[in-house]
Design a protein around this motif. Structure first.
Motif, PDB file in Angstrom:
ATOM      1  N   ASN A 144      -1.825  13.431  -5.195  1.00 57.29           N
ATOM      2  CA  ASN A 144      -0.677  13.551  -4.069  1.00 57.29           C
ATOM      3  C   ASN A 144      -1.326  13.344  -2.778  1.00 57.29           C
ATOM      4  O   ASN A 144      -0.827  12.670  -1.848  1.00 57.29           O
ATOM      5  CB  ASN A 144       0.095  14.964  -4.139  1.00 57.29           C
ATOM      6  CG  ASN A 144      -1.086  16.131  -4.258  1.00 57.29           C
ATOM      7  OD1 ASN A 144      -2.201  15.950  -4.599  1.00 57.29           O
ATOM      8  ND2 ASN A 144      -0.441  17.233  -4.505  1.00 57.29           N
ATOM      9  N   TYR A 145      -2.419  13.796  -2.562  1.00 59.02           N
ATOM     10  CA  TYR A 145      -3.286  13.498  -1.174  1.00 59.02           C
ATOM     11  C   TYR A 145      -3.427  12.231  -1.031  1.00 59.02           C
ATOM     12  O   TYR A 145      -3.293  11.830  -0.027  1.00 59.02           O
ATOM     13  CB  TYR A 145      -4.337  14.592  -1.077  1.00 59.02           C
ATOM     14  CG  TYR A 145      -4.193  16.022  -0.907  1.00 59.02           C
ATOM     15  CD1 TYR A 145      -2.804  16.387  -0.814  1.00 59.02           C
ATOM     16  CD2 TYR A 145      -4.860  16.990  -0.865  1.00 59.02           C
ATOM     17  CE1 TYR A 145      -2.631  17.922  -0.401  1.00 59.02           C
ATOM     18  CE2 TYR A 145      -4.825  18.168  -0.924  1.00 59.02           C
ATOM     19  CZ  TYR A 145      -3.306  18.784  -0.641  1.00 59.02           C
ATOM     20  OH  TYR A 145      -3.334  20.116  -0.760  1.00 59.02           O
ATOM     21  N   PHE A 146      -4.207  11.578  -2.147  1.00 58.43           N
ATOM     22  CA  PHE A 146      -4.353  10.083  -2.267  1.00 58.43           C
ATOM     23  C   PHE A 146      -3.290   9.324  -1.732  1.00 58.43           C
ATOM     24  O   PHE A 146      -3.154   8.598  -0.917  1.00 58.43           O
ATOM     25  CB  PHE A 146      -5.091   9.778  -3.422  1.00 58.43           C
ATOM     26  CG  PHE A 146      -5.513   8.394  -3.397  1.00 58.43           C
ATOM     27  CD1 PHE A 146      -6.348   7.673  -2.770  1.00 58.43           C
ATOM     28  CD2 PHE A 146      -4.466   7.608  -4.233  1.00 58.43           C
ATOM     29  CE1 PHE A 146      -6.544   6.327  -2.994  1.00 58.43           C
ATOM     30  CE2 PHE A 146      -4.713   6.121  -4.465  1.00 58.43           C
ATOM     31  CZ  PHE A 146      -5.629   5.387  -3.827  1.00 58.43           C
ATOM     32  N   GLY A 147      -2.080   9.707  -2.439  1.00 60.00           N
ATOM     33  CA  GLY A 147      -0.698   8.777  -2.030  1.00 60.00           C
ATOM     34  C   GLY A 147      -0.182   9.133  -0.685  1.00 60.00           C
ATOM     35  O   GLY A 147       0.264   8.257   0.005  1.00 60.00           O
ATOM     36  N   ASP A 148      -0.438  10.542  -0.275  1.00 59.69           N
ATOM     37  CA  ASP A 148      -0.125  10.639   1.159  1.00 59.69           C
ATOM     38  C   ASP A 148      -0.926   9.613   2.276  1.00 59.69           C
ATOM     39  O   ASP A 148      -0.405   8.948   3.177  1.00 59.69           O
ATOM     40  CB  ASP A 148      -0.384  11.935   1.827  1.00 59.69           C
ATOM     41  CG  ASP A 148       0.699  12.877   1.680  1.00 59.69           C
ATOM     42  OD1 ASP A 148       1.686  12.273   1.088  1.00 59.69           O
ATOM     43  OD2 ASP A 148       0.342  14.107   1.777  1.00 59.69           O
ATOM     44  N   ALA A 149      -2.045   9.427   1.863  1.00 63.70           N
ATOM     45  CA  ALA A 149      -2.959   8.637   2.815  1.00 63.70           C
ATOM     46  C   ALA A 149      -2.629   7.277   2.651  1.00 63.70           C
ATOM     47  O   ALA A 149      -2.635   6.689   3.650  1.00 63.70           O
ATOM     48  CB  ALA A 149      -4.479   8.934   2.394  1.00 63.70           C
ATOM     49  N   CYS A 150      -2.294   6.747   1.441  1.00 61.63           N
ATOM     50  CA  CYS A 150      -1.861   5.324   1.337  1.00 61.63           C
ATOM     51  C   CYS A 150      -0.657   5.067   2.019  1.00 61.63           C
ATOM     52  O   CYS A 150      -0.361   4.025   2.495  1.00 61.63           O
ATOM     53  CB  CYS A 150      -1.953   4.920  -0.178  1.00 61.63           C
ATOM     54  SG  CYS A 150      -3.297   4.933  -1.185  1.00 61.63           S
ATOM     55  N   LEU A 155       0.764  -1.481  -0.052  1.00 62.47           N
ATOM     56  CA  LEU A 155      -0.056  -0.019   0.071  1.00 62.47           C
ATOM     57  C   LEU A 155       0.804   1.408  -0.132  1.00 62.47           C
ATOM     58  O   LEU A 155       0.607   2.270  -0.801  1.00 62.47           O
ATOM     59  CB  LEU A 155      -0.971   0.058   1.048  1.00 62.47           C
ATOM     60  CG  LEU A 155      -1.949   1.241   1.332  1.00 62.47           C
ATOM     61  CD1 LEU A 155      -2.706   1.309   0.076  1.00 62.47           C
ATOM     62  CD2 LEU A 155      -2.838   1.005   2.573  1.00 62.47           C
ATOM     63  N   TRP A 156       1.934   1.283   0.772  1.00 61.45           N
ATOM     64  CA  TRP A 156       2.786   2.234   0.661  1.00 61.45           C
ATOM     65  C   TRP A 156       3.405   2.746  -0.764  1.00 61.45           C
ATOM     66  O   TRP A 156       3.574   4.005  -1.192  1.00 61.45           O
ATOM     67  CB  TRP A 156       4.128   1.869   1.812  1.00 61.45           C
ATOM     68  CG  TRP A 156       5.156   3.114   1.848  1.00 61.45           C
ATOM     69  CD1 TRP A 156       5.063   3.950   2.645  1.00 61.45           C
ATOM     70  CD2 TRP A 156       6.333   3.105   1.301  1.00 61.45           C
ATOM     71  NE1 TRP A 156       6.320   4.823   2.652  1.00 61.45           N
ATOM     72  CE2 TRP A 156       7.143   4.089   1.729  1.00 61.45           C
ATOM     73  CE3 TRP A 156       7.046   2.309   0.180  1.00 61.45           C
ATOM     74  CZ2 TRP A 156       8.351   4.444   1.088  1.00 61.45           C
ATOM     75  CZ3 TRP A 156       8.373   2.599  -0.600  1.00 61.45           C
ATOM     76  CH2 TRP A 156       8.857   3.738   0.192  1.00 61.45           C
ATOM     77  N   LEU A 157       3.840   1.524  -1.438  1.00 57.99           N
ATOM     78  CA  LEU A 157       4.427   1.710  -2.642  1.00 57.99           C
ATOM     79  C   LEU A 157       3.380   2.436  -3.611  1.00 57.99           C
ATOM     80  O   LEU A 157       3.756   3.149  -4.543  1.00 57.99           O
ATOM     81  CB  LEU A 157       4.736   0.371  -3.208  1.00 57.99           C
ATOM     82  CG  LEU A 157       5.931  -0.266  -2.436  1.00 57.99           C
ATOM     83  CD1 LEU A 157       6.208  -1.411  -3.178  1.00 57.99           C
ATOM     84  CD2 LEU A 157       7.298   0.637  -3.175  1.00 57.99           C
ATOM     85  N   VAL A 158       1.882   1.861  -3.643  1.00 58.46           N
ATOM     86  CA  VAL A 158       1.029   2.579  -4.259  1.00 58.46           C
ATOM     87  C   VAL A 158       0.799   4.038  -4.043  1.00 58.46           C
ATOM     88  O   VAL A 158       0.854   4.993  -4.881  1.00 58.46           O
ATOM     89  CB  VAL A 158      -0.299   2.047  -3.970  1.00 58.46           C
ATOM     90  CG1 VAL A 158      -1.485   2.605  -4.559  1.00 58.46           C
ATOM     91  CG2 VAL A 158      -0.491   0.647  -4.380  1.00 58.46           C
ATOM     92  N   GLY A 159       1.133   4.397  -2.558  1.00 63.63           N
ATOM     93  CA  GLY A 159       1.084   5.893  -2.358  1.00 63.63           C
ATOM     94  C   GLY A 159       2.299   6.584  -2.865  1.00 63.63           C
ATOM     95  O   GLY A 159       2.071   7.741  -3.400  1.00 63.63           O
TER      96      GLY A 159
END
Length: 267
Positions: A190-196, A149-153
């Motif tokens: 970018n915000y979606f990535g932060d959350a992931c 999930l971190w990699l997706v983010g």
């Protein structure tokens, strides 16, 4: 030991905030505090890891996940601040205090101390997970799920920021709406990535014990809330509506947060 380590982290964070506050007062601009957000989380992870006599695989993974994310974000936002100057959000926030001669006090209480508290809270899964992980705690399947999930983010945040920077660098795009690449599928990749990223770190930290997950879930929950409902998307979109004529149409066809194919036409 863990309580003492977390208290020491708080002391480091407050000391750093005070130093940066003095700089902000000298240059009459607090906008670089956004770089402190990511950089501070990276520092919290690294100093937590350094306190371990024998950091194990899980602790090292958690440190790397938080530090890589935070360092990249800090550098990106610092460069953006140097290129674009004072952030209009902070200018509006502190406008009345400037007029009344209270800029210094407002910068300390509203910006640097406030950011420090929230920074510590959001990064708690990394700090607590690192400190709780035993020297031989392996990287479990749960930790690998968190890493995925971190990699997706990381992908959404890094690629989204890169695409936006390229878009802004072209003078022909002045006043236009960025609706290409990842920005076609979500208004805030970018915000979606932060959350992931931080949900991934939280999941990985749960490998150190269920109590870690229970004690720190407030971190990713609050981050998601602030990105979607408070100081993230709402503030940014409020300004975009005024400065970008085509933003209303873009908003109507594009997902606000979770990526999905754009609508063919506005409802």
């Amino acid at each position: 030991m863990i309580v003492e380590a977390l208290l020491a982290n708080i002391a480091i964070l407050l000391g750093l905030a005070l130093v940066l506050w003095v700089i902000a007062v000298q240059i009459d601009d607090v906008s670089f505090v956004d770089a402190y957000w990511g950089g501070g989380m990276a520092i919290m992870a690294v100093v937590s890891w350094l306190r371990l006599a024998e950091p194990g695989p899980l602790a090292t993974l958690l440190m790397a996940m938080a530090a890589i994310w935070g360092l990249r974000l800090a550098i990106h936002l610092l460069i953006r601040w140097r290129r674009e100057g004072e952030d209009k959000r902070y200018a509006r926030m502190l406008a009345k205090d400037r007029e009344r001669g209270r800029f210094g006090w407002a910068a300390l209480t509203k910006v640097f101390l406030g950011q420090s508290v929230l920074l510590f809270l959001v990064s708690s899964p990394a700090q607590y997970g690192i400190l709780e992980a035993a020297s031989l705690t392996p990287v479990s399947g749960l930790a690998l799920i968190g890493l995925a999930l971190w990699l997706v983010g990381i992908f959404f945040e890094w690629v989204g920021d890169w695409q936006l920077a390229r878009f802004k660098s072209d003078p022909a795009n002045e006043g236009q709406v960025m609706d290409r690449g990842l920005w076609r599928y979500t208004r805030h990749p970018n915000y979606f990535g932060d959350a992931c990223v931080w949900w991934g770190i939280w999941i990985a930290s749960a490998s150190a014990g269920w109590w870690v997950a229970a004690a720190t879930v407030i971190g990713p929950l609050f981050l998601t809330f602030t990105l979607t409902r408070w100081s993230g998307a709402p503030l940014l979109e409020g300004g975009m509506k005024k400065s970008r004529p085509g933003y209303a149409d873009y908003k109507a066809r594009t997902s606000p947060f979770f990526p999905r194919p754009p609508k063919k036409s506005a409802d």
